[in-house]
Write a protein that holds these residues in place. Sequence first.
Motif, PDB file in Angstrom:
ATOM      1  N   UNK A 258      -3.244  20.325   7.615  1.00  0.00           N
ATOM      2  CA  UNK A 258      -4.591  19.405   7.890  1.00  0.00           C
ATOM      3  C   UNK A 258      -4.821  18.801   6.669  1.00  0.00           C
ATOM      4  N   UNK A 259      -4.630  19.302   5.339  1.00  0.00           N
ATOM      5  CA  UNK A 259      -4.821  18.522   4.110  1.00  0.00           C
ATOM      6  C   UNK A 259      -3.767  17.334   4.189  1.00  0.00           C
ATOM      7  N   UNK A 260      -2.487  17.571   4.326  1.00  0.00           N
ATOM      8  CA  UNK A 260      -1.532  16.662   4.273  1.00  0.00           C
ATOM      9  C   UNK A 260      -1.784  15.401   5.388  1.00  0.00           C
ATOM     10  N   UNK A 261      -2.355  15.798   6.668  1.00  0.00           N
ATOM     11  CA  UNK A 261      -2.800  14.640   7.581  1.00  0.00           C
ATOM     12  C   UNK A 261      -3.943  14.076   7.037  1.00  0.00           C
ATOM     13  N   UNK A 262      -4.937  14.620   6.393  1.00  0.00           N
ATOM     14  CA  UNK A 262      -6.113  14.006   5.838  1.00  0.00           C
ATOM     15  C   UNK A 262      -5.669  13.038   4.631  1.00  0.00           C
ATOM     16  N   UNK A 263      -4.815  13.458   3.852  1.00  0.00           N
ATOM     17  CA  UNK A 263      -4.477  12.648   2.715  1.00  0.00           C
ATOM     18  C   UNK A 263      -3.760  11.373   3.422  1.00  0.00           C
ATOM     19  N   UNK A 264      -2.949  11.669   4.053  1.00  0.00           N
ATOM     20  CA  UNK A 264      -2.151  10.356   4.768  1.00  0.00           C
ATOM     21  C   UNK A 264      -3.302   9.403   5.191  1.00  0.00           C
ATOM     22  N   UNK A 265      -4.104   9.775   5.901  1.00  0.00           N
ATOM     23  CA  UNK A 265      -4.959   8.899   6.619  1.00  0.00           C
ATOM     24  C   UNK A 265      -5.873   8.390   5.693  1.00  0.00           C
ATOM     25  N   UNK A 266      -6.406   9.127   4.862  1.00  0.00           N
ATOM     26  CA  UNK A 266      -7.071   8.427   3.520  1.00  0.00           C
ATOM     27  C   UNK A 266      -6.439   7.488   3.011  1.00  0.00           C
ATOM     28  N   UNK A 267      -5.242   7.687   2.695  1.00  0.00           N
ATOM     29  CA  UNK A 267      -4.514   6.748   1.761  1.00  0.00           C
ATOM     30  C   UNK A 267      -4.038   5.287   2.468  1.00  0.00           C
ATOM     31  N   UNK A 268      -3.585   5.673   3.900  1.00  0.00           N
ATOM     32  CA  UNK A 268      -2.739   4.878   4.616  1.00  0.00           C
ATOM     33  C   UNK A 268      -3.669   3.817   5.187  1.00  0.00           C
ATOM     34  N   UNK A 269      -5.043   3.908   5.136  1.00  0.00           N
ATOM     35  CA  UNK A 269      -5.950   3.009   5.915  1.00  0.00           C
ATOM     36  C   UNK A 269      -6.034   1.683   5.299  1.00  0.00           C
ATOM     37  N   UNK A 270      -6.470   0.656   5.874  1.00  0.00           N
ATOM     38  CA  UNK A 270      -6.803  -0.579   5.349  1.00  0.00           C
ATOM     39  C   UNK A 270      -7.594  -0.871   4.129  1.00  0.00           C
ATOM     40  N   UNK A 271      -7.580  -1.913   3.575  1.00  0.00           N
ATOM     41  CA  UNK A 271      -8.382  -2.003   2.319  1.00  0.00           C
ATOM     42  C   UNK A 271      -9.765  -2.149   2.654  1.00  0.00           C
ATOM     43  N   UNK A 272     -10.529  -1.400   1.634  1.00  0.00           N
ATOM     44  CA  UNK A 272     -11.968  -1.109   2.099  1.00  0.00           C
ATOM     45  C   UNK A 272     -13.010  -2.305   2.293  1.00  0.00           C
ATOM     46  N   UNK A 273     -13.916  -2.075   3.349  1.00  0.00           N
ATOM     47  CA  UNK A 273     -14.810  -3.275   3.337  1.00  0.00           C
ATOM     48  C   UNK A 273     -15.573  -3.477   2.153  1.00  0.00           C
ATOM     49  N   UNK A 274     -15.637  -2.262   1.399  1.00  0.00           N
ATOM     50  CA  UNK A 274     -16.645  -2.364  -0.059  1.00  0.00           C
ATOM     51  C   UNK A 274     -15.919  -3.182  -0.877  1.00  0.00           C
ATOM     52  N   UNK A 275     -14.514  -3.284  -0.885  1.00  0.00           N
ATOM     53  CA  UNK A 275     -13.775  -3.826  -1.974  1.00  0.00           C
ATOM     54  C   UNK A 275     -14.222  -5.493  -1.878  1.00  0.00           C
ATOM     55  N   UNK A 276     -14.458  -6.143  -0.587  1.00  0.00           N
ATOM     56  CA  UNK A 276     -14.615  -7.361  -0.701  1.00  0.00           C
ATOM     57  C   UNK A 276     -16.191  -7.512  -1.225  1.00  0.00           C
ATOM     58  N   UNK A 277     -16.986  -6.797  -0.929  1.00  0.00           N
ATOM     59  CA  UNK A 277     -18.519  -6.709  -1.335  1.00  0.00           C
ATOM     60  C   UNK A 277     -18.550  -6.555  -2.952  1.00  0.00           C
ATOM     61  N   UNK A 278     -17.866  -5.672  -3.363  1.00  0.00           N
ATOM     62  CA  UNK A 278     -17.736  -5.342  -4.784  1.00  0.00           C
ATOM     63  C   UNK A 278     -16.984  -6.943  -5.688  1.00  0.00           C
ATOM     64  N   UNK A 279     -15.956  -7.241  -5.094  1.00  0.00           N
ATOM     65  CA  UNK A 279     -15.361  -8.367  -5.702  1.00  0.00           C
ATOM     66  C   UNK A 279     -16.196  -9.517  -5.685  1.00  0.00           C
ATOM     67  N   UNK A 280     -16.952  -9.997  -4.710  1.00  0.00           N
ATOM     68  CA  UNK A 280     -17.920 -10.763  -4.716  1.00  0.00           C
ATOM     69  C   UNK A 280     -19.147 -10.535  -5.643  1.00  0.00           C
ATOM     70  N   UNK A 281     -19.530  -9.370  -5.924  1.00  0.00           N
ATOM     71  CA  UNK A 281     -20.885  -8.823  -6.798  1.00  0.00           C
ATOM     72  C   UNK A 281     -20.182  -9.119  -8.224  1.00  0.00           C
ATOM     73  N   UNK A 282     -19.131  -8.947  -8.263  1.00  0.00           N
ATOM     74  CA  UNK A 282     -18.725  -8.969  -9.807  1.00  0.00           C
ATOM     75  C   UNK A 282     -17.700 -10.198 -10.203  1.00  0.00           C
ATOM     76  N   UNK A 283     -17.730 -11.238  -9.368  1.00  0.00           N
ATOM     77  CA  UNK A 283     -17.294 -12.483  -9.962  1.00  0.00           C
ATOM     78  C   UNK A 283     -15.710 -12.612  -9.554  1.00  0.00           C
ATOM     79  N   UNK A 284     -15.079 -11.627  -8.804  1.00  0.00           N
ATOM     80  CA  UNK A 284     -13.679 -11.768  -8.625  1.00  0.00           C
ATOM     81  C   UNK A 284     -13.508 -12.778  -7.324  1.00  0.00           C
TER      82      UNK A 284
END
Length: 317
Positions: A258-284
């Motif tokens: 179970x933990x192996x599966x959770x680790x895989x899906x947590x790491x293998x998912x697409x880039x976070x939607x929050x990454x766009x929001x934070x990049x915009x908020x911080x001048x990236x």
Amino acid sequence: MLQAISFAFMIVFPNLALMGLGFYMKKSDKIDTHFIDTASNIVFNFGLPCLLFFSVVKSEVNIGEQLYLVVAGFITTFVLFFGAEIYAKFFVPDVRDKGVFVQGVFRSNMAIISLSVATNAYGAVGTSVGAVYMGIITILYNILSVITLSRTSQNTDLKSQSIDVVKKIFKNPLIIALVSAFIYKGLDIPLPPKPIVKTGELLSNIALPLALICAGATLDIKSMLGLSGVSMQASIGRIVVAPLLAVGVGVLLKLPPVQFGVLFVMVASPAAAASYVMAKAMGGNDVLAANILAFTTVVSMVGMAVGMAWLRVLGWV
């Protein structure tokens, strides 16, 4: 295998549809840059903090039983972060691109994609394990994101930059929300009154849809598909390097299925939607962040489905 891919498509389609809606609305002048800026600020300061706070508060937290999983998350995140930093130093020339590239490589979309897949794979146990992992690692994500995106600061003095980074970490709404949630759970306080919970849920519900619409409105299709572009390089790190690293760490630490599966899906998912929001908020470079988000959202879901299928065949998840 086909069932897994079909499920992955069902999970990813709403994200792609919302980004497509944002792209259409911007191209047809139904929204403008001012709307995108305002909506992104609402998501960053109110929507996402509520989403993360209530995700942790409502979960069954048992860190002791998940210690090795959390350690695996820290190892994977740090290897991806420092590896991307080294790569960016030599191969990403524009300072506004560097932090966005690094964030695109190490930061995954745990809140919506990973947690949904974990729940589908393991039921309530997957939700509980995934929520604890997500809460702890998201704090780390946000700290590292602030550090890597702070290079766009106008300060050149090292001491001033360090102080500036620390201030941004402590003032970051996402970090504040997550730390508050863990303190709340640690004190064993019951859930807030229903009107407060309902208000928080309503704010939570707007966070990811609005973030995805804004990301879609910022898309540059030509740049996104450029094989030699920074967005493609970051996407390869996210959809190829990150999942393979997660598998290696899972095998090394001998995580239970179970933990192996959770680790895989947590790491293998697409880039976070929050990454766009934070990049915009911080001048990236927010266009680059949107391109990474869009491409990885399309491609990595197939990789997740195929990866989980193979890991099941091997008996590791």
